[in-house]
Design an enzyme around this catalytic site. Structure first.
Site, short mmCIF file in Angstrom:
data_model
loop_
_atom_site.label_atom_id
_atom_site.label_comp_id
_atom_site.label_asym_id
_atom_site.label_seq_id
_atom_site.Cartn_x
_atom_site.Cartn_y
_atom_site.Cartn_z
N TYR A 119 9.77 -4.60 6.95
CA TYR A 119 9.46 -4.64 5.52
C TYR A 119 10.30 -3.62 4.75
O TYR A 119 10.85 -3.93 3.68
CB TYR A 119 7.97 -4.37 5.34
N LYS A 177 13.02 -4.49 1.79
CA LYS A 177 12.89 -3.95 0.44
C LYS A 177 14.05 -3.01 0.09
O LYS A 177 14.48 -2.95 -1.06
CB LYS A 177 11.55 -3.22 0.29
#
Length: 251
Positions: free
Chosen positions: A158, A162
């Site tokens: 993640y 991002k």
């Protein structure tokens, strides 16, 4: 901002059936925008958002698509433009988590998160640029995370996805600025949504201890930043990362 700030504008929000996406759809509609709600699996939730937008007097449409599929993303944008007549605002909000330590991380869970967050943003932005460039106007707002700026244990996939959005946002902003298209990123901290509901309590407690404002964020906190970046007063802001995190990550 007034109820007519986005009069005549059309917004497409990926992952718009819940959480930050849902709140953004409602807030944009309250200020005059017509809203296309993208969802991957929860049609009932998406239709509830559509009904709420229509109750505010705006046009709305729910479109199912896996944003990580370039063809599906293109078809979705084309359908939105055909139905609504134009596309002014794209909010790349669709995301997914598969948290675990790297030693336990499967290739499948790495691919799912990177494909949804990073590839999905790329696919939707590429498709949206065609009508925006013809109009010589557009607003693209990517939803990042403090995890992509400062890292988070158990979230290498993640955080990487991002973090990739930071470079994507800045590069695209430089590519399309001459067409009056702005590209920015909002990086939320810990926000009370379905996605964060399953976080370990000790992680949430640690985040609260490190947040000067002493509370978790609400979807409306994030939506307020998104709506601002989509507005006319933000027309000279591009390539920026705006952290909305209660002071959790100061840099």
């Amino acid at each position: 901002m007034s109820q007519s700030d986005f009069e005549g504008k059309v917004a497409l929000i990926t992952g718009g059936s819940r959480g930050i996406g849902r709140q953004t759809a409602l807030d944009l509609a309250a200020r005059g925008a017509d809203v296309v709600v993208n969802y991957r699996g929860n049609e009932a939730a998406a239709q509830e958002v559509v009904a709420a937008v229509e109750a505010a007097g705006r046009r709305s449409l729910a479109l199912q698509a896996d944003v990580s599929d370039f063809s599906a993303a293109t078809d979705m944008v084309n359908t939105a433009v055909s139905a609504m007549g134009r596309l002014d605002i794209l909010v790349n909000n669709a995301g997914v988590t598969r948290d675990t330590l790297l030693l336990r991380l499967s290739e499948t869970d790495w691919d799912l998160v990177l494909d949804t967050v990073l590839k999905g943003t790329c696919a939707c932005s590429k498709a949206a640029l065609r009508p925006m460039m013809r109009q010589r106007y557009g607003r693209i707002i990517n939803i990042g995370s403090v995890a992509g700026l400062g890292g988070n244990p158990g979230q290498t996939n993640y955080s990487a996805a991002k973090a990739g959005l930071v470079g994507f946002t800045k590069s695209l902003a430089k590519e399309v600025g001459s067409r009056s298209i702005t590209v920015n990123m909002v990086a939320p901290g810990f926000v009370e949504t379905e996605m964060t509901a399953n976080l370990p309590p000790e992680l949430v407690a640690e985040a609260l201890r490190g947040t000067p404002l002493g509370r978790l964020g609400q979807p409306a906190d994030i939506s307020a930043a998104i709506v601002f970046l989509a507005s006319e007063p933000a027309g000279f802001i591009t390539g920026q990362v705006l952290s909305v995190d209660g002071g959790l990550l100061m840099h």
